[in-house]
Design an enzyme around this catalytic site. Structure first.
Site, PDB file in Angstrom:
ATOM      1  N   ASN A 180      -1.216   2.072   8.292  1.00 37.46           N
ATOM      2  CA  ASN A 180      -0.418   2.340   7.090  1.00 37.46           C
ATOM      3  C   ASN A 180       1.037   2.149   7.491  1.00 37.46           C
ATOM      4  O   ASN A 180       1.618   2.999   8.153  1.00 37.46           O
ATOM      5  CB  ASN A 180      -0.686   3.785   6.626  1.00 37.46           C
ATOM      6  CG  ASN A 180       0.237   4.210   5.490  1.00 37.46           C
ATOM      7  OD1 ASN A 180       0.926   3.388   4.887  1.00 37.46           O
ATOM      8  ND2 ASN A 180       0.256   5.508   5.195  1.00 37.46           N
ATOM      9  N   TRP A 181       1.592   1.018   7.105  1.00 35.32           N
ATOM     10  CA  TRP A 181       2.957   0.689   7.534  1.00 35.32           C
ATOM     11  C   TRP A 181       4.024   1.475   6.776  1.00 35.32           C
ATOM     12  O   TRP A 181       5.179   1.450   7.133  1.00 35.32           O
ATOM     13  CB  TRP A 181       3.204  -0.812   7.371  1.00 35.32           C
ATOM     14  CG  TRP A 181       2.619  -1.637   8.473  1.00 35.32           C
ATOM     15  CD1 TRP A 181       2.007  -1.174   9.601  1.00 35.32           C
ATOM     16  CD2 TRP A 181       2.616  -3.067   8.570  1.00 35.32           C
ATOM     17  NE1 TRP A 181       1.624  -2.235  10.392  1.00 35.32           N
ATOM     18  CE2 TRP A 181       1.978  -3.403   9.784  1.00 35.32           C
ATOM     19  CE3 TRP A 181       3.076  -4.104   7.747  1.00 35.32           C
ATOM     20  CZ2 TRP A 181       1.803  -4.732  10.186  1.00 35.32           C
ATOM     21  CZ3 TRP A 181       2.907  -5.415   8.144  1.00 35.32           C
ATOM     22  CH2 TRP A 181       2.270  -5.730   9.358  1.00 35.32           C
ATOM     23  N   LYS A 182       3.626   2.117   5.682  1.00 42.25           N
ATOM     24  CA  LYS A 182       4.598   2.854   4.840  1.00 42.25           C
ATOM     25  C   LYS A 182       5.758   1.914   4.459  1.00 42.25           C
ATOM     26  O   LYS A 182       5.504   0.735   4.250  1.00 42.25           O
ATOM     27  CB  LYS A 182       5.059   4.120   5.564  1.00 42.25           C
ATOM     28  CG  LYS A 182       3.864   4.948   6.070  1.00 42.25           C
ATOM     29  CD  LYS A 182       4.209   6.320   6.521  1.00 42.25           C
ATOM     30  CE  LYS A 182       2.928   7.035   6.964  1.00 42.25           C
ATOM     31  NZ  LYS A 182       3.146   8.412   7.359  1.00 42.25           N
TER      32      LYS A 182
ATOM     33  N   HIS B 249      -2.012   9.254  -0.913  1.00 41.94           N
ATOM     34  CA  HIS B 249      -1.425   9.663   0.363  1.00 41.94           C
ATOM     35  C   HIS B 249      -0.556  10.901   0.126  1.00 41.94           C
ATOM     36  O   HIS B 249       0.068  11.027  -0.920  1.00 41.94           O
ATOM     37  CB  HIS B 249      -0.589   8.516   0.950  1.00 41.94           C
ATOM     38  CG  HIS B 249      -0.149   8.800   2.352  1.00 41.94           C
ATOM     39  ND1 HIS B 249       0.927   9.606   2.632  1.00 41.94           N
ATOM     40  CD2 HIS B 249      -0.673   8.416   3.546  1.00 41.94           C
ATOM     41  CE1 HIS B 249       1.052   9.693   3.951  1.00 41.94           C
ATOM     42  NE2 HIS B 249       0.100   8.989   4.527  1.00 41.94           N
TER      43      HIS B 249
ATOM     44  N   GLU C 172       2.265  11.692   1.103  1.00 42.08           N
ATOM     45  CA  GLU C 172       3.669  11.398   0.760  1.00 42.08           C
ATOM     46  C   GLU C 172       3.799  11.046  -0.715  1.00 42.08           C
ATOM     47  O   GLU C 172       4.796  11.358  -1.356  1.00 42.08           O
ATOM     48  CB  GLU C 172       4.196  10.271   1.666  1.00 42.08           C
ATOM     49  CG  GLU C 172       4.435  10.774   3.084  1.00 42.08           C
ATOM     50  CD  GLU C 172       4.263   9.730   4.180  1.00 42.08           C
ATOM     51  OE1 GLU C 172       4.261   8.523   3.882  1.00 42.08           O
ATOM     52  OE2 GLU C 172       4.123  10.139   5.354  1.00 42.08           O
TER      53      GLU C 172
ATOM     54  N   GLU D 123      -6.320  13.730   6.319  1.00 45.34           N
ATOM     55  CA  GLU D 123      -5.020  13.740   6.994  1.00 45.34           C
ATOM     56  C   GLU D 123      -4.346  15.097   6.814  1.00 45.34           C
ATOM     57  O   GLU D 123      -3.696  15.337   5.780  1.00 45.34           O
ATOM     58  CB  GLU D 123      -4.111  12.660   6.401  1.00 45.34           C
ATOM     59  CG  GLU D 123      -4.650  11.262   6.528  1.00 45.34           C
ATOM     60  CD  GLU D 123      -3.533  10.217   6.496  1.00 45.34           C
ATOM     61  OE1 GLU D 123      -3.436   9.462   7.458  1.00 45.34           O
ATOM     62  OE2 GLU D 123      -2.757  10.185   5.526  1.00 45.34           O
TER      63      GLU D 123
ATOM     64  N   GLY E 148      -0.385   5.741  11.015  1.00 43.81           N
ATOM     65  CA  GLY E 148       0.956   5.462  10.485  1.00 43.81           C
ATOM     66  C   GLY E 148       1.844   4.876  11.569  1.00 43.81           C
ATOM     67  O   GLY E 148       1.769   3.691  11.894  1.00 43.81           O
ATOM     68  N   GLY E 149       2.686   5.713  12.162  1.00 45.18           N
ATOM     69  CA  GLY E 149       3.682   5.278  13.146  1.00 45.18           C
ATOM     70  C   GLY E 149       3.144   4.324  14.209  1.00 45.18           C
ATOM     71  O   GLY E 149       3.765   3.288  14.497  1.00 45.18           O
TER      72      GLY E 149
HETATM   73  P1  PGA Z   1       1.156   9.055  11.358  1.00 48.55           P
HETATM   74  O1  PGA Z   1       0.855   8.824   9.787  1.00 48.55           O
HETATM   75  O2  PGA Z   1       0.090   8.327  12.111  1.00 48.55           O
HETATM   76  O3  PGA Z   1       2.524   8.482  11.572  1.00 48.55           O
HETATM   77  O4  PGA Z   1       1.090  10.537  11.588  1.00 48.55           O
HETATM   78  C1  PGA Z   1      -0.448   8.806   9.303  1.00 48.55           C
HETATM   79  C2  PGA Z   1      -0.412   8.579   7.813  1.00 48.55           C
HETATM   80  O5  PGA Z   1       0.483   9.104   7.146  1.00 48.55           O
HETATM   81  O6  PGA Z   1      -1.288   7.869   7.249  1.00 48.55           O
END
Ligand code: PGA
Length: 252
Positions: free
Chosen positions: A10-12, A95, A97, A167, A234-235
Site C-alpha cells: 500500500n503505497w499510500k 483503510h 486512514e 490492521e 505500507g512503509g
Molecule cells: P505500515 O502500514 O506497514 O506502514 O504500518 C500498513 C498499512 O497502513 O496498510
C-alpha cells in the site's frame, strides 16, 4: 488450508509515475517464480503507468479507494467502473486512514465492497482496533463487528473472494507490530465470525492478511502462523529490496 498467500503493498500518497515504473520493473525481475499473489496498491496517478509496466509480470495492480456510485456529480472521486475500465484488479476499501481522515464508515465501506464486486474488482477490506479499544479489551468486538458490517448482503461467492486485512491501528506506521500470536488470534476471530454467518466452507476460503509495520525482519514469523494469509505492507513496500524480502519470506 491451502489458501494462497497474498502480499500487497500500500503505497499510500507516495511515488511518482517514473518511480512507480522503475520500482515495478526492478521488482518484477526478482519475483518471477513466486507462489504468492503480489499486489501493489498505488495512487490513482500511477495506475495507468503501473498497469503498463506490470504487463507480462506476476505483479497485480490495485487502487487504494473507490466511490460506490458508477458515475455522477462527485467531484474528485473515482468509481469502480473507471478502475475496471483500465484493468485494475484490486482495491483497498476502508483503510483506517480513510476511516479516520475522510469520514468513511462501516456503511460506506459496505457500499464500496458491493460496488467493487459489481465491477469484478477484488476488495481488500481493512479492519482494526485503536489503541484505546485494545486497552479496553474490545479488540475482538470491534474487528468482528467491522467484518460483519463490511460483508453484509454479499453472496457466499463474493464473501469467498473478499480479502480482509486485519490492521491494528496502533501498529500502522509506528514500528510496533502485533505479536504474531496476537495477530493470528485476531485473524482467527475474524474467520470465526465469517463462519458464524456464512458457514465453514466460505470462511475457509477467505484470505485474511495482517498489516501494521510489517517488514522483512518480522514477516517470516507472521507468515508461519496458522491463519495469517499474507500481509498488507505500507512503509516497507516503498523500498524494492525490503518488499522483495517480505515476499520471499512467504515462499516456503
Ligand atoms: P505500515 O502500514 O506497514 O506502514 O504500518 C500498513 C498499512 O497502513 O496498510
Amino acid at each position: 488450508m491451502g489458501r494462497r498467500k497474498i502480499i500487497a503493498g500500500n503505497w499510500k500518497m507516495n511515488m511518482l509515475p517514473n518511480e512507480a515504473m522503475d520500482f515495478i520493473t526492478r521488482l518484477s525481475e526478482s519475483v518471477r517464480e513466486t507462489k504468492s499473489e503480489i499486489v501493489l496498491c498505488v495512487p490513482y496517478t500511477d495506475l495507468f503507468y503501473s498497469l503498463l509496466t506490470a504487463q507480462n509480470t506476476n505483479i497485480k495492480i490495485g487502487a487504494q479507494n473507490m466511490h460506490w456510485e458508477e458515475t455522477g456529480a462527485y467531484t474528485g472521486e473515482v468509481s469502480g467502473k473507471m478502475l475496471k475500465a483500465i484493468n485494475v484488479e484490486y482495491v483497498i476499501i476502508g483503510h483506517s486512514e480513510r476511516r479516520e481522515y475522510f469520514a468513511e464508515t462501516d456503511e460506506t465501506v459496505n457500499k464500496k465492497v458491493k460496488s467493487a464486486f459489481n465491477y469484478n474488482l477484488k476488495p481488500i477490506v481493512c479492519v482494526g482496533e485503536t489503541l484505546e479499544q485494545k486497552e479496553l479489551g474490545k479488540t475482538s468486538e470491534i474487528i468482528t463487528n467491522q467484518t460483519k458490517l463490511a460483508l453484509e448482503g454479499l453472496s457466499d461467492e463474493q464473501v469467498k473472494n473478499t480479502i480482509i486485512a486485519y490492521e491494528p491501528i496502533w501498529a500502522i506506521g509506528t514500528g510496533k507490530t502485533a505479536t504474531s500470536e496476537d495477530a493470528n488470534n485476531s485473524i482467527k476471530e475474524i474467520r470465526k465470525e465469517i463462519e458464524k454467518i456464512y458457514g465453514e466452507e466460505v470462511a475457509n476460503k477467505v484470505a485474511i492478511l495482517y498489516g501494521g509495520s510489517v517488514k522483512a525482519s518480522n514477516a517470516k514469523e507472521l507468515f508461519e502462523t496458522s491463519d495469517i494469509d499474507g500481509a498488507l505492507v505500507g512503509g516497507a513496500s516503498l523500498n524494492v529490496e525490503e518488499f522483495k524480502n517480505i515476499i520471499m519470506s512467504a515462499e516456503k
